[in-house]
Write a protein that holds these residues in place. Structure first.
Motif, PDB file in Angstrom:
ATOM      1  N   GLN A 118       0.847  -1.186   0.000  1.00 44.29           N
ATOM      2  CA  GLN A 118       0.000   0.000   0.000  1.00 44.29           C
ATOM      3  C   GLN A 118       0.882   1.236   0.000  1.00 44.29           C
ATOM      4  N   THR A 120       0.685   5.804   0.729  1.00 47.17           N
ATOM      5  CA  THR A 120      -0.104   6.948   1.185  1.00 47.17           C
ATOM      6  C   THR A 120      -0.224   7.957   0.057  1.00 47.17           C
ATOM      7  N   THR A 121      -1.444   8.355  -0.248  1.00 47.36           N
ATOM      8  CA  THR A 121      -1.681   9.297  -1.344  1.00 47.36           C
ATOM      9  C   THR A 121      -1.556  10.731  -0.845  1.00 47.36           C
ATOM     10  N   ALA A 125      -8.480  13.022   2.965  1.00 50.67           N
ATOM     11  CA  ALA A 125      -9.492  12.053   3.394  1.00 50.67           C
ATOM     12  C   ALA A 125     -10.365  12.590   4.520  1.00 50.67           C
ATOM     13  N   GLU A 126      -9.813  13.496   5.329  1.00 50.28           N
ATOM     14  CA  GLU A 126     -10.541  13.968   6.510  1.00 50.28           C
ATOM     15  C   GLU A 126     -10.015  15.338   6.909  1.00 50.28           C
ATOM     16  N   VAL A 140     -12.625  17.406   1.364  1.00 48.81           N
ATOM     17  CA  VAL A 140     -12.300  15.990   1.207  1.00 48.81           C
ATOM     18  C   VAL A 140     -12.307  15.646  -0.284  1.00 48.81           C
ATOM     19  N   ARG A 143      -6.783  16.883  -4.150  1.00 48.74           N
ATOM     20  CA  ARG A 143      -5.437  16.308  -4.315  1.00 48.74           C
ATOM     21  C   ARG A 143      -4.419  17.426  -4.154  1.00 48.74           C
ATOM     22  N   LYS A 206      -6.148  14.677   7.209  1.00 46.77           N
ATOM     23  CA  LYS A 206      -5.528  13.390   6.920  1.00 46.77           C
ATOM     24  C   LYS A 206      -5.667  13.073   5.436  1.00 46.77           C
ATOM     25  N   VAL A 207      -4.798  12.194   4.943  1.00 46.29           N
ATOM     26  CA  VAL A 207      -4.872  11.790   3.543  1.00 46.29           C
ATOM     27  C   VAL A 207      -5.144  10.287   3.462  1.00 46.29           C
ATOM     28  N   TYR A 208      -5.597   9.858   2.291  1.00 42.97           N
ATOM     29  CA  TYR A 208      -5.946   8.452   2.095  1.00 42.97           C
ATOM     30  C   TYR A 208      -4.709   7.572   1.942  1.00 42.97           C
ATOM     31  N   ALA A 209      -4.832   6.329   2.422  1.00 44.26           N
ATOM     32  CA  ALA A 209      -3.899   5.264   2.065  1.00 44.26           C
ATOM     33  C   ALA A 209      -4.595   4.414   1.016  1.00 44.26           C
ATOM     34  N   LYS A 210      -3.820   3.888   0.057  1.00 45.98           N
ATOM     35  CA  LYS A 210      -4.408   3.128  -1.041  1.00 45.98           C
ATOM     36  C   LYS A 210      -3.672   1.805  -1.210  1.00 45.98           C
TER      37      LYS A 210
END
Length: 346
Positions: A118, A120-121, A125-126, A140, A143, A206-210
């Motif tokens: 995975q 981290t993008t 995210a939040e 949210v 980018r 926070k940012v998304y994990a993908k």
């Protein structure tokens, strides 16, 4: 026992990085028809020797370094000597060591992603309610592509800018629905660490994990590689401008110590150790390309001058400059090694 294992891991990582560097010189020299007198792993007295067809392979007692001897600083009669080859072949040989370290760094980047499965993008995210980000219009799904003018390769770039900000006010550029938007003057709350007295910026988004997909592997490996490469260049800039002093430099002893301590703290997490190995490999590659005497970059400068002048510099002049650079480099190494040992004792 864990301390011994961590030190062994640290030495192995450092040795691999050095061997890869010297192997770059070695293999390109052989491809260019240049005789390699000795290929050594380690420094000091030899504990193992094996004579090849044209090269003596040795393992030496101190596992912190190595070299590939081609007698490039001496006049030679043989047509296979370094000095009797074209300037372009000599440039390829000199640059090969640093390039191999950079290639190794990129390959390690691929492995770290495969291990983690995975990444981290840089997609939001939040966002905390009532935060400066919310007030500035961050949403949210945005980018983040720039923070204080710095292009964002990975989420670590965002963290780097946040940690290095002085007043807690930053400018963001985000992409939303295909359009770039400027979010200027985003305010973050600053608190003071009671123990260290340092100001700490509180993250309020926070940012998304993908999950890693096959199509993500090479682009994300490239982003990670670019992040570490730029981090090294920014650190060099901070050193030159005086933001960091010479006391912040570390030599082989310090590097091994950092790796061994990190190994223990992470519980020998392979992904974490690979990240450190990648940073060091990229660091070695970039540092060796700096246009300073006695470094590969300094030798490249003389070869570029030779290519432009259509004739080489006087060997005595070039030798004196490289000797002076080497002497200064050794003094610097003694200084940082003394600091490393002093910090270990502390």
């Amino acid at each position: 026992m864990s301390t011994v294992i961590s030190i062994i891991c640290a030495i192995l990582i450092f040795c691999v990085i050095v061997v890869v560097h010297e192997f770059g010189h070695f293999i390109v020299a052989r491809k260019c028809g240049i005789d390699v007198k000795e290929f050594a792993i380690g420094m000091g007295p030899a504990i193992f020797k094996k004579q090849g067809k044209n090269t003596l392979f040795t393992i030496r007692i101190l596992p912190l370094g190595g070299y590939c001897s081609m007698d490039e600083d001496e006049e030679a009669v043989s047509e296979n000597s370094f000095r009797n080859k074209s300037v372009w072949r000599r440039m390829a040989v000199i640059a090969a060591g640093a390039i191999m370290n950079l290639i190794l760094g990129f390959l390690i980047s691929i492995v770290t992603l495969l291990v983690a499965q995975q990444y981290t993008t840089n997609i939001v995210a939040e966002i905390s309610d009532g935060s400066g980000c919310q007030a500035a219009g961050m949403q949210v799904g945005d980018r983040i592509v720039k923070v204080n003018g710095l292009h964002i390769f990975t989420a670590n770039d965002i963290i780097y800018q946040l940690r290095n900000d002085g007043d807690g006010v930053l400018d963001f550029v985000v992409v939303r629905d295909g359009r770039k938007l400027d979010l200027n003057g985003v305010k973050f709350q600053l608190t003071v660490d009671e123990e260290t007295g340092e100001r700490v910026l509180n993250y309020d988004f926070k940012v998304y994990a993908k999950k890693l997909g096959a199509a993500d592997l090479l682009p994300q490996a490239g982003n990670k590689f670019c992040y570490y490469s730029r981090l090294v260049l920014l650190s060099l800039k901070d050193l030159i401008t005086g933001k960091y002093g010479l006391n912040n430099l570390q030599g082989p002893v310090g590097i091994v110590t950092v790796i061994s301590e990190s190994a223990q703290e992470s519980g020998f997490d392979i992904g974490f150790l690979l990240e450190i190995a990648m940073l060091i490999s990229v660091n070695v590659g970039i540092f060796n390309l700096l246009p300073l005497p006695a470094l590969d970059g300094g030798r490249l400068v003389f070869l570029i001058i030779e290519a432009m002048r259509k004739k080489p510099m006087k060997p005595e002049t070039e030798g004196m400059i490289h000797f002076a650079g080497f002497a200064l480099l050794m003094l610097l190494m003694l200084f940082v090694t003394f600091n490393d040992v002093k910090n270990i004792i502390k």
